[in-house]
Design a protein around this motif. Structure first.
Motif, PDB file in Angstrom:
ATOM      1  N   GLY A  55       9.507  14.862 -13.061  1.00 36.73           N
ATOM      2  CA  GLY A  55      10.570  14.045 -12.501  1.00 36.73           C
ATOM      3  C   GLY A  55      10.159  12.622 -12.171  1.00 36.73           C
ATOM      4  O   GLY A  55      10.982  11.813 -11.720  1.00 36.73           O
ATOM      5  N   GLU A  56       8.901  12.271 -12.424  1.00 35.57           N
ATOM      6  CA  GLU A  56       8.397  10.935 -12.112  1.00 35.57           C
ATOM      7  C   GLU A  56       8.664   9.969 -13.269  1.00 35.57           C
ATOM      8  O   GLU A  56       8.675  10.359 -14.431  1.00 35.57           O
ATOM      9  N   VAL A  57       8.874   8.701 -12.923  1.00 34.68           N
ATOM     10  CA  VAL A  57       8.932   7.634 -13.920  1.00 34.68           C
ATOM     11  C   VAL A  57       7.629   6.862 -13.784  1.00 34.68           C
ATOM     12  O   VAL A  57       7.405   6.169 -12.787  1.00 34.68           O
ATOM     13  N   PHE A  58       6.771   6.999 -14.765  1.00 30.93           N
ATOM     14  CA  PHE A  58       5.390   6.499 -14.686  1.00 30.93           C
ATOM     15  C   PHE A  58       5.201   5.397 -15.719  1.00 30.93           C
ATOM     16  O   PHE A  58       5.594   5.539 -16.881  1.00 30.93           O
ATOM     17  N   GLY A  59       4.590   4.294 -15.318  1.00 27.84           N
ATOM     18  CA  GLY A  59       4.413   3.149 -16.196  1.00 27.84           C
ATOM     19  C   GLY A  59       3.058   3.120 -16.882  1.00 27.84           C
ATOM     20  O   GLY A  59       2.045   3.483 -16.289  1.00 27.84           O
ATOM     21  N   LEU A  60       3.060   2.707 -18.132  1.00 28.74           N
ATOM     22  CA  LEU A  60       1.830   2.501 -18.900  1.00 28.74           C
ATOM     23  C   LEU A  60       1.811   1.057 -19.366  1.00 28.74           C
ATOM     24  O   LEU A  60       2.710   0.621 -20.087  1.00 28.74           O
ATOM     25  N   MET A  61       0.782   0.301 -18.950  1.00 31.29           N
ATOM     26  CA  MET A  61       0.721  -1.123 -19.235  1.00 31.29           C
ATOM     27  C   MET A  61      -0.585  -1.479 -19.933  1.00 31.29           C
ATOM     28  O   MET A  61      -1.566  -0.743 -19.881  1.00 31.29           O
ATOM     29  N   SER A 217       7.190   3.960  -9.784  1.00 34.17           N
ATOM     30  CA  SER A 217       6.512   3.877  -8.489  1.00 34.17           C
ATOM     31  C   SER A 217       5.002   3.831  -8.677  1.00 34.17           C
ATOM     32  O   SER A 217       4.277   3.290  -7.844  1.00 34.17           O
ATOM     33  N   ARG A 218       4.519   4.418  -9.788  1.00 35.95           N
ATOM     34  CA  ARG A 218       3.094   4.391 -10.116  1.00 35.95           C
ATOM     35  C   ARG A 218       2.920   3.958 -11.566  1.00 35.95           C
ATOM     36  O   ARG A 218       3.841   4.060 -12.386  1.00 35.95           O
ATOM     37  N   ALA A 219       1.709   3.503 -11.877  1.00 35.67           N
ATOM     38  CA  ALA A 219       1.438   3.051 -13.245  1.00 35.67           C
ATOM     39  C   ALA A 219      -0.064   3.088 -13.499  1.00 35.67           C
ATOM     40  O   ALA A 219      -0.873   3.221 -12.573  1.00 35.67           O
ATOM     41  N   CYS A 229      -6.945   0.033 -13.832  1.00 34.14           N
ATOM     42  CA  CYS A 229      -6.222   0.172 -12.567  1.00 34.14           C
ATOM     43  C   CYS A 229      -5.240   1.334 -12.681  1.00 34.14           C
ATOM     44  O   CYS A 229      -4.538   1.461 -13.687  1.00 34.14           O
ATOM     45  N   LEU A 230      -5.178   2.165 -11.649  1.00 32.54           N
ATOM     46  CA  LEU A 230      -4.294   3.325 -11.623  1.00 32.54           C
ATOM     47  C   LEU A 230      -3.799   3.528 -10.206  1.00 32.54           C
ATOM     48  O   LEU A 230      -4.592   3.557  -9.264  1.00 32.54           O
ATOM     49  N   GLY A 231      -2.461   3.632 -10.068  1.00 33.69           N
ATOM     50  CA  GLY A 231      -1.933   3.888  -8.733  1.00 33.69           C
ATOM     51  C   GLY A 231      -0.616   3.200  -8.477  1.00 33.69           C
ATOM     52  O   GLY A 231       0.275   3.180  -9.343  1.00 33.69           O
ATOM     53  N   VAL A 236      -0.907  -2.335  -9.639  1.00 36.84           N
ATOM     54  CA  VAL A 236      -1.185  -2.333 -11.073  1.00 36.84           C
ATOM     55  C   VAL A 236      -0.585  -3.569 -11.741  1.00 36.84           C
ATOM     56  O   VAL A 236      -1.234  -4.220 -12.571  1.00 36.84           O
ATOM     57  N   CYS A 237       0.633  -3.907 -11.368  1.00 41.26           N
ATOM     58  CA  CYS A 237       1.281  -5.092 -11.953  1.00 41.26           C
ATOM     59  C   CYS A 237       0.570  -6.374 -11.578  1.00 41.26           C
ATOM     60  O   CYS A 237       0.503  -7.325 -12.350  1.00 41.26           O
TER      61      CYS A 237
END
Length: 245
Positions: A55-61, A217-219, A229-231, A236-237
């Motif tokens: 259910g999480e929306v997780f970012g990959l950058m 909320s996390r990436a 960077c993770l968290g 992260v941004c």
């Protein structure tokens, strides 16, 4: 406690890059027999680990060349990692290369059924989704036209409509919000947001820090195949901004 939707543990991916330009199969065989084939090892990913909760929306950058596409293909099952493991709990719908499985010689109708089969959906099931797909893609007048006559935008619209015609438990989104014109992009965003509101797990890849901040909320941030960077998404941004600068 529920298991994560995606678990990436100590994943590394090595590619062997040929040092020589080989012009044909005959030359390749001769060099192989003479043991004159030389390769350079290239590690696209090195010891990457993170988890994505259900259910999480997780970012990959990451900047170009960071290893994002390789990692997505490993998670989607296209590649097998050289080292480490990936566990996925749920049905994945990867929006990676929209329309990549289409056959340009066949019509939009035929490609809808063939692409549906690639996602594991039988023809009878795709029949129930057919009208919805063409409605969303806004391509009814091109229903029987061969895809070789489609623009890249039309291909992307059809690919997105097919890939999201069924709600998966995990959605991988790779910069696809640039599909079509501004109006169609808004439709794509609305569909993805509806999936998120219904609890679909989303792995979102974007070069746009504002988009990641708005939706995640996390990436995790990759640089040259490694996690830097993770968290928390703001942290992260911030680090991503320093890298991009």
């Amino acid at each position: 406690m529920d298991s994560p939707a995606i678990s990436v543990q100590n994943v590394s991916m090595r590619f062997n890059l040929s040092k020589d330009k080989i012009l044909g199969l005959k030359e390749y065989v001769i060099k192989a027999v003479k043991r004159e084939l030389f390769y350079e090892e290239f590690w696209a990913l090195q010891d990457v680990s993170f988890t994505v909760s259900k259910g999480e929306v997780f970012g990959l950058m990451g900047l170009n060349g960071a290893g994002k596409s390789t990692l997505l293909k490993i998670i989607a099952g296209v590649f097998r990692p050289t080292e480490g493991s990936v566990m996925v709990d749920g049905e994945i719908s990867p929006l990676l290369e929209l329309g990549a499985g289409f056959d340009p010689e066949f019509s939009a109708r035929d490609n809808i059924y063939m692409n549906g089969a690639m996602y594991g959906h039988p023809p009878k099931y795709m029949e129930t989704k057919y009208n919805e797909i063409l409605d969303f893609a806004e391509l009814w007048e091109f229903e029987h036209v061969a895809l070789k006559n489609f623009s890249s935008g039309m291909m992307g619209r059809l690919g997105f409509a097919v890939a999201t015609s069924v709600q998966p438990s995990i959605l991988i989104v790779d910069e696809i919000l640039g599909v079509g014109d501004y109006k169609f992009q808004a439709k794509c965003e609305e569909r993805i947001n509806n999936m998120i509101s219904q609890g679909v797990t989303v792995l979102l890849v974007s070069h746009n820090a504002a988009t990641i901040k708005e939706m995640c909320s996390r990436a995790v941030l990759l640089e040259r195949g490694k996690v830097v960077c993770l968290g928390d998404v703001d942290e992260v941004c911030s680090v991503y901004g320093d890298c991009a600068g």
